[in-house]
Design an enzyme around this catalytic site. Structure first.
Site, PDB file in Angstrom:
ATOM      1  N   HIS A  78       0.822  -1.208   0.000  1.00 58.09           N
ATOM      2  CA  HIS A  78       0.000   0.000   0.000  1.00 58.09           C
ATOM      3  C   HIS A  78       0.860   1.265   0.000  1.00 58.09           C
ATOM      4  O   HIS A  78       2.017   1.255   0.418  1.00 58.09           O
ATOM      5  CB  HIS A  78      -0.934   0.003   1.203  1.00 58.09           C
ATOM      6  CG  HIS A  78      -2.055  -0.979   1.062  1.00 58.09           C
ATOM      7  ND1 HIS A  78      -3.020  -1.136   2.018  1.00 58.09           N
ATOM      8  CD2 HIS A  78      -2.379  -1.842   0.062  1.00 58.09           C
ATOM      9  CE1 HIS A  78      -3.889  -2.065   1.623  1.00 58.09           C
ATOM     10  NE2 HIS A  78      -3.509  -2.506   0.437  1.00 58.09           N
ATOM     11  N   GLU A  80       0.744   3.989   1.810  1.00 56.56           N
ATOM     12  CA  GLU A  80       1.217   4.420   3.122  1.00 56.56           C
ATOM     13  C   GLU A  80       2.443   3.610   3.538  1.00 56.56           C
ATOM     14  O   GLU A  80       3.428   4.169   4.039  1.00 56.56           O
ATOM     15  CB  GLU A  80       0.136   4.246   4.197  1.00 56.56           C
ATOM     16  CG  GLU A  80      -1.162   4.967   3.918  1.00 56.56           C
ATOM     17  CD  GLU A  80      -2.220   4.076   3.256  1.00 56.56           C
ATOM     18  OE1 GLU A  80      -3.392   4.189   3.660  1.00 56.56           O
ATOM     19  OE2 GLU A  80      -1.865   3.294   2.348  1.00 56.56           O
ATOM     20  N   CYS A 116      -6.113   1.046   5.663  1.00 56.04           N
ATOM     21  CA  CYS A 116      -6.536  -0.277   6.135  1.00 56.04           C
ATOM     22  C   CYS A 116      -5.924  -0.542   7.506  1.00 56.04           C
ATOM     23  O   CYS A 116      -5.080   0.216   7.994  1.00 56.04           O
ATOM     24  CB  CYS A 116      -6.115  -1.347   5.131  1.00 56.04           C
ATOM     25  SG  CYS A 116      -4.341  -1.705   5.131  1.00 56.04           S
ATOM     26  N   CYS A 119      -2.056  -0.722   7.506  1.00 56.86           N
ATOM     27  CA  CYS A 119      -1.408   0.584   7.357  1.00 56.86           C
ATOM     28  C   CYS A 119      -1.611   1.459   8.583  1.00 56.86           C
ATOM     29  O   CYS A 119      -0.716   2.215   8.967  1.00 56.86           O
ATOM     30  CB  CYS A 119      -1.899   1.280   6.086  1.00 56.86           C
ATOM     31  SG  CYS A 119      -1.271   0.490   4.576  1.00 56.86           S
TER      32      CYS A 119
END
Length: 161
Positions: A78, A80, A116, A119
């Site tokens: 992801h 992040e 999420c 993250c």
């Protein structure tokens, strides 16, 4: 009229998102501390692995996996996480993470996006104090990371993007 500082950084995060390789959602993240960009990250497969856009399919989509579930089947790291990986902890302490998402199929901004569970944990441990998520070209949501610490959604099943 001059663009606000927050929207300036969100514009950059949105541009970073365009490098994303996910066939579902392209997210871009930048970490800013003391008005300087510390790092950037976008959603894509780990270095050296093929991206979903190169393979032509998304494994989670192929298996009809709903949003927020079974991230272990996703090829992407992801945005992040990629931004955090690229920065030193000292540069992330009390920093702000700016996040923008684009729907890969429509090219439209994804309003009300959220990190999420995985993250969120990385953001908390990195020492980032604020997350700002773009909703529209002008509107955004500011999240105090302390809220994620105090309201532990990992105990109640609430999931992000």
């Amino acid at each position: 009229m001059r663009v606000s500082k927050i929207n300036y950084y969100l514009d950059i995060a949105q541009t970073v998102a365009k490098r994303g390789t996910c066939l579902r959602r392209k997210y871009g993240a930048i970490i800013v501390k003391n008005d300087s960009i510390v790092s950037t990250g976008y959603a894509g497969a780990p270095r050296g692995r093929q991206n979903c856009c190169d393979l032509g399919f998304c494994q989670r989509e192929k298996l009809n996996i709903p949003r927020g579930e079974r991230y272990e089947l996703c090829r992407s790291v992801h945005a992040e996480a990629n931004a955090i990986i690229s920065a030193s902890r000292e540069n992330m302490l009390d920093a702000t993470l700016y996040l923008a998402g684009i729907d890969s199929k429509t090219g439209e901004l994804i309003p009300n996006g959220c990190s999420c569970q995985m993250c969120k944990k990385l953001i908390i441990n990195a020492g980032i104090s604020k997350v700002i998520v773009r909703n529209t070209p002008e509107l955004y949501t500011e999240i105090d990371v302390e809220e994620w610490i105090n309201d532990d959604d990992s105990l109640n099943g609430t999931f992000g993007y």
